[in-house]
Design an enzyme around this catalytic site. Sequence first.
Site, PDB file in Angstrom:
ATOM      1  N   GLU A 194       0.354  -1.392  -0.046  1.00  0.00           N
ATOM      2  CA  GLU A 194       0.437  -0.046  -0.385  1.00  0.00           C
ATOM      3  C   GLU A 194       0.767   1.018   0.364  1.00  0.00           C
ATOM      4  O   GLU A 194       0.856   1.928   0.959  1.00  0.00           O
ATOM      5  CB  GLU A 194      -0.945   0.096   1.033  1.00  0.00           C
ATOM      6  CG  GLU A 194      -2.141  -1.451   1.579  1.00  0.00           C
ATOM      7  CD  GLU A 194      -2.524  -1.714   2.412  1.00  0.00           C
ATOM      8  OE1 GLU A 194      -2.539  -0.769   3.622  1.00  0.00           O
ATOM      9  OE2 GLU A 194      -3.059  -3.123   1.897  1.00  0.00           O
ATOM     10  N   GLU A 399      -8.879   3.789   4.465  1.00  0.00           N
ATOM     11  CA  GLU A 399      -8.816   3.397   2.931  1.00  0.00           C
ATOM     12  C   GLU A 399      -8.940   4.406   1.804  1.00  0.00           C
ATOM     13  O   GLU A 399      -9.432   4.583   0.648  1.00  0.00           O
ATOM     14  CB  GLU A 399      -9.591   2.026   2.296  1.00  0.00           C
ATOM     15  CG  GLU A 399      -9.973   1.260   3.601  1.00  0.00           C
ATOM     16  CD  GLU A 399      -8.279  -0.086   3.389  1.00  0.00           C
ATOM     17  OE1 GLU A 399      -7.755   0.600   2.630  1.00  0.00           O
ATOM     18  OE2 GLU A 399      -9.108  -0.875   3.886  1.00  0.00           O
TER      19      GLU A 399
HETATM   20  C1  7B0 Z   1      -6.926  -4.776   6.874  1.00  0.00           C
HETATM   21  O1  7B0 Z   1      -7.485  -3.736   2.597  1.00  0.00           O
HETATM   22  C2  7B0 Z   1      -8.630  -2.335   8.414  1.00  0.00           C
HETATM   23  C3  7B0 Z   1      -9.627  -2.001   9.319  1.00  0.00           C
HETATM   24  C4  7B0 Z   1      -9.322  -2.332  10.541  1.00  0.00           C
HETATM   25  N1  7B0 Z   1     -10.641  -2.232  11.802  1.00  0.00           N
HETATM   26  C5  7B0 Z   1      -9.366  -2.641   6.885  1.00  0.00           C
HETATM   27  C6  7B0 Z   1      -7.668  -3.124   6.302  1.00  0.00           C
HETATM   28  O2  7B0 Z   1      -6.501  -4.405   7.602  1.00  0.00           O
HETATM   29  O3  7B0 Z   1      -7.773  -5.230   6.642  1.00  0.00           O
HETATM   30  N2  7B0 Z   1      -7.935  -3.120   4.996  1.00  0.00           N
HETATM   31  S1  7B0 Z   1      -6.777  -3.673   3.888  1.00  0.00           S
HETATM   32  O4  7B0 Z   1      -6.466  -4.937   4.148  1.00  0.00           O
HETATM   33  N3  7B0 Z   1      -5.757  -2.734   3.669  1.00  0.00           N
HETATM   34 ZN    ZN Z   2      -4.614  -2.323   4.083  1.00  0.00          ZN
END
Ligand code: 7B0
Ligand code: ZN
Length: 451
Positions: A194, A399
Amino acid sequence: MRPPTPRTPRSRRLHGKVAAAATAVLLTLAMAAPAASRTEEPTRSYEVTGPRTAAQRTAVAATGASVDAVRRGSVVITADAAQAERVRRLGYSVRVLPGPPDRSDGRRAEPFDFPPADANYHNYAEAMAEINADIARYPSLMSKQVIGKSYEGRDIIAVKVTGTGTGTQPAGDGTAAAAARPEVLFTHHQHAREHLTVEMALYLLKEFGSKYGSDARVTKMLDSRVVWIVPDLNPDGGEYDIATGSYRSWRKNRQPNNGSSARGTDLNRNWDYKWGCCGGSSGSTGSETYRGTAPESAPEVKVVADFVRSRVVNGKQQIKAAIDFHTYSELVLWPFGWTYDDTAPGMTKDDHDAFAAVGKSMAASNGYTPEQSSDLYITDGSIDDWLWGNQKIFAYTFEMYPDSSGAGGGFYPPDEVIDRETARNRDAVLQLLENADCMYRSIGKEAQYCR
Ligand code: 7B0
Ligand code: ZN
Ligand code: CA
């Protein structure tokens, strides 16, 4: 084009011929490794059609895959062959998606760097150089602390930004006056692939540095807040992801796992709050969401958690609000991730309402979708749950761009979008700073909570 900068991490500790030889070996190893190294199961991106509820998406994640994007009735996942097969056995149709984009422009890749067409992204050395230059340019406004080291020994830093102005809340440390200057934390790059989140940190430093003293809103905030920016929580994973010149879609850190050829812990499942509680992470080393052997078993998580705990002064946590930047899907998320419920022990209705009010207001400015984290799928041991559940810091997950895996490039949007997609969060970040002194003002309950 930026001037060339050192591209071989850790070689700075070595000298002369030894360095050259060691570097050659490192590069050979890095270049020889295929999309995932020989001892690791290769992963691919898939579209999974069928899951439409959060519970169904949590079941998909329980196969060990990471859920990367959520749509109505489908998700995009990263999975190895066994995990994809488990998803199929849940009764869903699974379609292979194209791999990461080729940005080589037909040119030879520089090891440990972004491919030529994405040269405006900053690798670790370039990001550190940029930050050092910002600090040199605005020395009275910002300073840097090395708060610890990654598994492979790279510095994890925190940059402190606060104004020199004599507002109603003067600067200082540990004094009664300093307690009146609320602190706000921005964390970046828990997940290796990311990379846009590191650019977000660099944008914030440039914006704060260049606008302090001329832009009234920035000046007012920096004279009444302390901002902490941790620009890179996962430098080892980030460098690994770009080491061959073609992206590897790596997510975790690079810590070896005992008795397993699979490396890495998912940093965002390793925080010490409801760790592993609720089916929102995996105990298998090969999983994309492997939670580690214990809370804070990943050195990078321990370093940042220790830093956050160090901001407790006279028994009071100085950090009041936070954003943890991720990609992608264009979302503003708030806790909890471990439960589908809006309220829970440690989350009152007023807490939830304040989270939602500020979250929705930030989302209105950047065009993201606001929702509770578990509306996507259950996560346990994530940073925002720990920051709130353990430290009572109003912590959001953003995000960033793009909103879906299709047009925008998924985890690898072209570098042409960096300026637009980082500046897009300027107003949301300022809103959080403005609300940080009393998050409950957003629900009209300042008198009850903030006097
Ligand atoms: C992840 O696609 C995190 C929410 C935290 N409560 C969302 C995150 O760690 O699953 N999404 S991601 O990996 N960046
Ligand atoms: Zn992530
Ligand atoms: Ca480009």
